[in-house]
Design an enzyme around this catalytic site. Structure first.
Site, PDB file in Angstrom:
ATOM      1  N   LYS A   1      48.167 -57.948 -54.985  1.00  0.00           N
ATOM      2  CA  LYS A   1      49.129 -57.256 -55.842  1.00  0.00           C
ATOM      3  C   LYS A   1      48.477 -56.666 -57.088  1.00  0.00           C
ATOM      4  O   LYS A   1      48.978 -55.708 -57.657  1.00  0.00           O
ATOM      5  CB  LYS A   1      50.278 -58.187 -56.197  1.00  0.00           C
ATOM      6  CG  LYS A   1      51.154 -58.473 -54.982  1.00  0.00           C
ATOM      7  CD  LYS A   1      52.413 -59.232 -55.324  1.00  0.00           C
ATOM      8  CE  LYS A   1      53.341 -59.324 -54.123  1.00  0.00           C
ATOM      9  NZ  LYS A   1      52.831 -60.239 -53.066  1.00  0.00           N
TER      10      LYS A   1
HETATM   11  C1  LIG Z   1      53.151 -60.155 -51.748  1.00  0.00           C
HETATM   12  C2  LIG Z   1      52.256 -60.805 -50.767  1.00  0.00           C
HETATM   13  C3  LIG Z   1      52.349 -60.523 -49.389  1.00  0.00           C
HETATM   14  C4  LIG Z   1      53.416 -59.622 -48.812  1.00  0.00           C
HETATM   15  O1  LIG Z   1      53.237 -58.273 -49.153  1.00  0.00           O
HETATM   16  P1  LIG Z   1      54.424 -57.220 -48.987  1.00  0.00           P
HETATM   17  O2  LIG Z   1      53.933 -55.992 -49.639  1.00  0.00           O
HETATM   18  O3  LIG Z   1      55.614 -57.809 -49.702  1.00  0.00           O
HETATM   19  O4  LIG Z   1      54.681 -57.061 -47.534  1.00  0.00           O
HETATM   20  C5  LIG Z   1      51.434 -61.111 -48.530  1.00  0.00           C
HETATM   21  N1  LIG Z   1      50.478 -61.962 -48.994  1.00  0.00           N
HETATM   22  C6  LIG Z   1      50.366 -62.249 -50.302  1.00  0.00           C
HETATM   23  C7  LIG Z   1      49.305 -63.195 -50.739  1.00  0.00           C
HETATM   24  C8  LIG Z   1      51.234 -61.689 -51.237  1.00  0.00           C
HETATM   25  O5  LIG Z   1      51.112 -61.993 -52.544  1.00  0.00           O
END
Ligand SMILES: *Cc1c(COP(=O)(O)O)cnc(C)c1O
Length: 483
Positions: free
Chosen positions: A125
């Site tokens: 993220k």
């Molecule tokens: C947010 C997150 C996801 C999921 O990603 P999306 O964009 O919501 O599909 C998967 N793995 C981790 C570690 C995350 O922080």
């Protein structure tokens, strides 16, 4: 480039008009009115740009196709400031790690992890949120405005937002998290921040309680306007756009020529990450398949297998060892369905507004559009269980000496089931194992590796306010701290 809503509102809006917004006024999500095409000459140029000038320069090339209301020199400076080794730890920003995996994937499939988790909070993220922090600061300064971000997190989003917004002018962050439910490392990451513009609020309840409070506060339009409340959740188009870049960067690293195809597998929750892959593919990046990997919360896997999209209630949402994928509905999924339906906003609205609100599901199984999900758009899916993730973490560690986290393990497990001979498979690594230490201990009987800069983070003084699950109390706290 203009942006439109997935529910039919075609009022032309520019990138900076939608940057600070959440949903479109008609309740839809914003998308560009077309996907710019990266033809053969453009792809060739971008491969060079990436090889010679690096990730930030590639990001600028791609973003400038979608952002024409920030002067190019400013956008370039924002990209350069965001995607530096100082923030992301390596010169490549998103290096590929090759797992030689001939024994368990079909012969001669090159199997890679794309490392997206070397940013400040050790989850992918950061790739988008770091850019968002710089874009927000830039745009708010240009307008002479302030923004108070209110959010709810189960762990990864909140810390990524806080580390992106800390110390930024014109921005405060109020982040709600379920008291005592994040991992020890995640709590330490967030609560040890001492920046005056970051406010941690631990709610006595579960993640859904936090999200309900954010909704209640946002629905109070007078309060929202008076205190300039905004969000940074995953439906924000700028976040999705930032993620498009690493599909190109992964492709250029895994291939030698733009005639080759690759497949990607993406551990998915709210469908933001894999939706960025869809956008990259729509732009002409030679992606064969986009494999959606889910955990026990398999609403997306169910759709891609059956054509039925059935959102879950909070009682049917499992708490798993890959908690950032524990979702009851996928907030970005509407973007993909809009494209699947040939960009028919009225039909998209009928599905997401009327059918979901009424029956909690819709069914495209008999529709030509559903067949297109696989045939035309390349989507496949799969799921993992807790036992699968433990076995995968163990196996990857024993065979390759690489420690992966629970979400990435879900991706590796599902990717193996979809690997194709001769087509490189890239699994997106979405977090580092240190964030989910308890499960690593369960799988490997040892503690995960910890990047040195996090030594002793659990012992730092903490800034956090514990509160009951009460929207009014949160409003009072926000008002006091904005005075
Ligand atoms: C947010 C997150 C996801 C999921 O990603 P999306 O964009 O919501 O599909 C998967 N793995 C981790 C570690 C995350 O922080």
């Amino acid at each position: 480039m203009n942006y439109l809503s997935t529910r039919g509102d075609t009022t032309p809006r520019k990138f900076c008009d939608i940057l600070l917004e959440g949903l479109a006024p008609d309740g839809g999500l914003y998308l560009p009115d077309h996907y710019p095409q990266a033809d053969a000459a453009t792809l060739a140029r971008w491969r060079d740009v990436h090889a010679q000038q690096g990730y930030a320069a590639l990001a600028f090339e791609i973003l400038s196709l979608y952002i024409d209301d920030i002067p190019p020199a400013d956008l370039k400076a924002l990209c350069d400031k965001t995607y530096t080794p100082a923030v992301f730890g390596t010169r490549e920003i998103v290096p590929l790690k090759k797992l030689h995996d001939a024994s368990t994937s079909p012969a001669r499939t090159d199997f890679y992890l794309e490392a997206l988790s070397n940013g400040p909070t050790l989850a992918f993220k950061d790739m988008a949120m770091q850019l968002l922090g710089n874009l927000f600061e830039y745009e708010l300064a240009r307008r002479g405005e302030q923004l108070n971000i209110l959010g709810a997190t189960s762990g990864d989003t909140g810390s990524a937002a806080e580390y992106a917004m800390r110390g930024k002018r014109g921005i405060r962050v109020f982040m709600l998290s379920p008291h005592g439910r994040m991992s020890q490392f995640q709590q330490a990451q967030m609560f040890s921040l001492q920046d005056a513009n970051i406010y941690n609020i631990a709610i006595e309840g579960v993640f859904d309680d936090c999200q309900d409070i954010v909704k209640a506060v946002s629905n109070d339009l007078a309060f929202k306007r008076q205190y300039r409340i905004g969000t940074v959740n995953s439906i924000n188009w700028a976040r999705l756009l930032a993620q498009v870049v690493y599909y190109f960067a992964g492709y250029f690293q895994a291939t030698r020529s733009n005639d080759e195809q690759v497949d990607f597998t993406v551990p998915s929750g709210n469908f933001g990450n894999v939706c960025a892959g869809h956008v990259a593919r729509m732009m002409g990046l030679p992606i064969g398949r986009l494999v959606v990997a889910t955990n026990e919360n398999d609403v997306l896997d169910e759709f891609f297998r059956t054509g039925v999209y059935r959102v879950r209630g909070s009682a049917d949402t499992h708490e798993t060892s890959s908690p950032s994928m524990d979702i009851s509905k996928a907030s970005n999924f509407e973007r993909f369905v809009f494209d699947l339906l040939g960009r028919d906003g009225a039909r998209c609205k009928a599905l997401f507004h009327d059918a979901l609100a009424g029956q909690g599901q819709f069914d495209l199984s008999g529709d030509a559009a559903f067949a297109a999900a696989r045939d035309r758009y390349g989507f496949e899916s799969g799921k993992s269980t807790h036992a699968d993730r433990l076995a995968t973490i163990r196996q990857v560690y024993e065979q390759h000496g690489v420690m992966i986290d629970t979400h990435t393990a879900d991706g590796v497990k599902v990717a193996r089931e979809h690997a194709r001979a001769g087509v490189p498979m890239i699994v997106l690594e979405t977090a580092l194992p240190i964030k989910f230490a308890a499960t690593i201990r369960e799988a490997l009987g040892r503690d995960p590796d910890r990047p040195a800069r996090f030594d002793g983070i659990e012992d730092l003084p903490r800034r956090v306010q514990v509160m009951g699950a009460d929207a009014q109390a949160v409003k009072t706290f926000v008002a006091q701290n904005c005075a």
